[in-house]
Design a protein around this motif. Structure first.
Motif, mmCIF file in Angstrom:
data_model
loop_
_atom_site.group_PDB
_atom_site.id
_atom_site.type_symbol
_atom_site.label_atom_id
_atom_site.label_comp_id
_atom_site.label_asym_id
_atom_site.label_seq_id
_atom_site.Cartn_x
_atom_site.Cartn_y
_atom_site.Cartn_z
ATOM 1 N N MET A 178 0.838 -1.193 0.000
ATOM 2 C CA MET A 178 0.000 0.000 0.000
ATOM 3 C C MET A 178 0.873 1.242 0.000
ATOM 4 O O MET A 178 1.885 1.298 0.709
ATOM 5 C CB MET A 178 -0.926 0.008 1.232
ATOM 6 C CG MET A 178 -1.995 -1.074 1.212
ATOM 7 S SD MET A 178 -3.126 -0.982 2.636
ATOM 8 C CE MET A 178 -2.293 -2.083 3.787
ATOM 9 N N ASN A 179 0.492 2.217 -0.796
ATOM 10 C CA ASN A 179 1.243 3.476 -0.869
ATOM 11 C C ASN A 179 0.432 4.594 -0.225
ATOM 12 O O ASN A 179 -0.787 4.676 -0.385
ATOM 13 C CB ASN A 179 1.546 3.836 -2.321
ATOM 14 C CG ASN A 179 2.457 2.818 -2.984
ATOM 15 O OD1 ASN A 179 3.420 2.358 -2.385
ATOM 16 N ND2 ASN A 179 2.143 2.446 -4.211
ATOM 17 N N PHE A 180 1.127 5.469 0.493
ATOM 18 C CA PHE A 180 0.503 6.556 1.221
ATOM 19 C C PHE A 180 1.193 7.873 0.862
ATOM 20 O O PHE A 180 2.357 7.876 0.448
ATOM 21 C CB PHE A 180 0.625 6.318 2.738
ATOM 22 C CG PHE A 180 0.100 4.992 3.201
ATOM 23 C CD1 PHE A 180 -1.194 4.857 3.665
ATOM 24 C CD2 PHE A 180 0.923 3.853 3.183
ATOM 25 C CE1 PHE A 180 -1.676 3.628 4.089
ATOM 26 C CE2 PHE A 180 0.458 2.622 3.618
ATOM 27 C CZ PHE A 180 -0.855 2.519 4.065
ATOM 28 N N PRO A 181 0.499 9.003 1.035
ATOM 29 C CA PRO A 181 1.176 10.288 0.831
ATOM 30 C C PRO A 181 2.357 10.437 1.780
ATOM 31 O O PRO A 181 2.313 9.978 2.928
ATOM 32 C CB PRO A 181 0.078 11.314 1.148
ATOM 33 C CG PRO A 181 -1.200 10.579 0.955
ATOM 34 C CD PRO A 181 -0.921 9.164 1.362
ATOM 35 N N GLU A 182 3.392 11.084 1.319
ATOM 36 C CA GLU A 182 4.584 11.252 2.150
ATOM 37 C C GLU A 182 4.302 12.090 3.390
ATOM 38 O O GLU A 182 4.927 11.896 4.436
ATOM 39 C CB GLU A 182 5.703 11.900 1.327
ATOM 40 C CG GLU A 182 6.252 10.996 0.225
ATOM 41 C CD GLU A 182 7.381 11.650 -0.538
ATOM 42 O OE1 GLU A 182 7.749 12.804 -0.174
ATOM 43 O OE2 GLU A 182 7.892 11.030 -1.477
ATOM 44 N N ASN A 183 3.380 13.005 3.280
ATOM 45 C CA ASN A 183 3.080 13.906 4.402
ATOM 46 C C ASN A 183 1.873 13.462 5.219
ATOM 47 O O ASN A 183 1.229 14.281 5.891
ATOM 48 C CB ASN A 183 2.837 15.331 3.880
ATOM 49 C CG ASN A 183 1.631 15.391 2.934
ATOM 50 O OD1 ASN A 183 1.259 14.393 2.327
ATOM 51 N ND2 ASN A 183 1.030 16.566 2.816
ATOM 52 N N LEU A 184 1.547 12.157 5.177
ATOM 53 C CA LEU A 184 0.368 11.671 5.888
ATOM 54 C C LEU A 184 0.517 11.926 7.380
ATOM 55 O O LEU A 184 1.492 11.517 8.005
ATOM 56 C CB LEU A 184 0.186 10.167 5.634
ATOM 57 C CG LEU A 184 -1.110 9.547 6.160
ATOM 58 C CD1 LEU A 184 -2.308 10.110 5.403
ATOM 59 C CD2 LEU A 184 -1.070 8.031 6.022
ATOM 60 N N GLU A 185 -0.453 12.615 7.954
ATOM 61 C CA GLU A 185 -0.380 12.975 9.368
ATOM 62 C C GLU A 185 -0.611 11.769 10.267
ATOM 63 O O GLU A 185 -1.289 10.815 9.896
ATOM 64 C CB GLU A 185 -1.429 14.045 9.687
ATOM 65 C CG GLU A 185 -2.872 13.599 9.439
ATOM 66 C CD GLU A 185 -3.855 14.738 9.517
ATOM 67 O OE1 GLU A 185 -4.395 14.969 10.618
ATOM 68 O OE2 GLU A 185 -4.087 15.398 8.482
ATOM 69 N N SER A 186 -0.017 11.825 11.436
ATOM 70 C CA SER A 186 -0.283 10.795 12.438
ATOM 71 C C SER A 186 -1.337 11.338 13.388
ATOM 72 O O SER A 186 -1.490 12.551 13.556
ATOM 73 C CB SER A 186 0.990 10.433 13.209
ATOM 74 O OG SER A 186 1.533 11.574 13.836
#
Length: 477
Positions: A178-186
């Motif tokens: 699965m790929n996610f945006p690099e800036n995905l917030e926690s």
């Protein structure tokens, strides 16, 4: 940002196995943004002055969301967790991550579908599509042998046609990469205190089992029930039990939140039958899954009629003049009928009650106490760890005689049921310690004990408590 970003809105589908919105988003998108919203409307008071979501189910939900977040973390991403209305939060996240589309699973009850419509309208203003999927049932509605508005109102007719002409689809594969945006917030997971609950509520040791939320525990329970304990082999014989972890599957809590896919259970049944041969027990477990489908399709057919006192039969049950007083006795396990009170004590303490118990306490509330059945359904909504709208309100309407019960009048003789399903009184003694000294079946009718026996078993104060006054103990007559 180049490529396609799909926001995956999780609701009651808290899993990565057999999850079409996730599988499709991974297949069609370059990146996914997984989101879960704690909608404050789900933690308010109902019109019956009962909480929509109680402590135990809230705790189970928090555990389930945490487990889903861990799954995404292991995949190199995260789950965005928000507290607020989805129709406000999702458009903000769409803008932040430049999402091209939002995926979600359809619901059937009015409150949930209204939220979906509000989200769809909000996204439409951004020219973003909300794509709907169907993922909560065993049978896909497109594979049924009749349109929704022609589904029979009697379960047996539905079952026969579906078994003859319907088919269960294969499960969707669990995404590998699965790929996610690099800036995905926690995100920070809320605490019980954020919902107004005490953080340090102990688990009742008398609970049939430890219910811990999440897909990990759901799959473990399924593995144990089928292959470790082999308990499924005796399901038909034990399903009306009251004590212990394995008299029934206990899958319902995980299925209700989508931590466990009904199709996954179905295909596990088929796998088990291949090894051990098909039998009545695995078929009976399949029927329970089919009942869940049925009530969900009934909600599609009749909509808000399940939230009306007259149901879709058109006539409401008779009600007592003092029903508020009687309802309080029922919900507080103070009716004076040990079998009823024991079941209500289990519900209040653990969030769980057996199927046999649910039928009896519901029938007793509606048919003996003559209390508005909707109050009982609403109370179950707050307390049950496995609450789902269609199953809960569909079953209550059934018992009340305003839903899918083909009988003109269904009544549970509580004392007869107690003698049949708790013949030695072990269940009652577990949940009502005041009766622990009473031997055998006498525990079900302590008012019939002699004065000497009442003194020996130390019941004098118990039997003179308010619930045991002649006006309130209906079944003493």
């Amino acid at each position: 940002m180049s490529g396609k970003t799909i926001l995956v809105w999780f609701r009651k589908d808290l899993r990565i196995h057999d999850n079409e919105i996730l599988a499709e988003a991974v297949r069609k998108g370059d990146r996914i943004v997984p989101v879960y919203c704690f909608d404050p409307r789900q933690f308010e008071m109902t019109s019956f002055q009962i909480m929509k979501t109680g402590l135990i189910r809230t705790r189970f939900l928090l555990e389930s969301v945490a487990d889903l977040r861990d799954s995404f973390k292991r995949a190199g991403g995260d789950l965005i967790i928000k507290f607020g209305k989805p129709e406000i939060i999702l458009p903000e996240l769409v803008a932040k991550y430049q999402a091209n589309e939002v995926y979600h699973h359809r619901e059937v009850a009015s409150e949930e579908t209204r939220v979906s419509a509000d989200v769809e309208n909000a996204l439409w203003k951004l020219k973003i599509n909300l794509k709907h999927f169907i993922g909560h049932t065993l049978y896909h509605k497109e594979d049924l042998p009749f349109p929704i508005n022609s589904i029979p109102d009697v379960f047996t007719s539905f079952r026969k046609k579906v078994e003859r002409d319907g088919s269960v689809r294969a499960c969707h594969e669990t995404p590998g990469k699965m790929n996610f945006p690099e800036n995905l917030e926690s995100s920070k997971l809320p605490n019980l205190s954020d919902f107004g609950f005490d953080e340090h509520v102990p688990t009742d040791e008398r609970s049939v089992m430890k219910f811990y939320g999440g897909e990990t525990e759901a799959l473990k329970r399924m593995q144990d029930y089928f292959w470790v304990t082999n308990a499924v082999q005796n399901y038909k014989q034990t399903r009306n039990g009251l004590l212990g972890s394995d008299y029934s599957s206990k899958f319902s809590a995980w299925i209700a939140l989508g931590c466990l896919s009904p199709r996954e259970v179905y295909w596990e049944i088929k796998k088990y039958d291949q090894v051990h041969g098909s039998g009545d027990s695995t078929y009976s477990l399949y029927l329970e899954l089919l009942w869940r489908d049925y009530f969900r399709f009934m909600f599609k057919k009749y909509g808000n009629k399940f939230f009306q006192k007259i149901g879709f039969k058109g006539v409401a049950p008779e009600e007592s003049e003092n029903q508020q007083e009687l309802f309080e006795l029922w919900k507080n396990a103070e009716t004076g009928i040990p079998f009823i009170d024991a079941n209500m004590k289990e519900l209040n303490a653990t969030g769980f009650m057996s199927n046999r118990g649910r039928q009896n306490v519901a029938s007793f509330l509606v048919k003996d106490l003559k209390v508005n059945w909707m109050w009982g359904a609403s109370y179950f909504e707050e307390k049950l760890i496995d609450y789902c709208p269609a199953n809960n309100w569909g079953n209550w309407a059934y018992i009340a005689g305003v839903g899918n019960d083909p009988r003109e009048y269904r009544y549970f003789n509580v004392l007869k049921q107690a003698m049949e399903y708790d013949p030695q009184g072990d269940y009652v003694r577990l949940w009502i310690p005041e009766l622990s000294k009473v031997p055998g079946a006498g525990v079900h009718q302590p008012w019939n004990l002699s004065q000497a026996e009442q003194s020996e078993y130390q019941l004098i104060s118990y039997l003179t408590a308010p619930p045991y006054t002649p006006e309130l103990v209906f079944l003493k007559k």
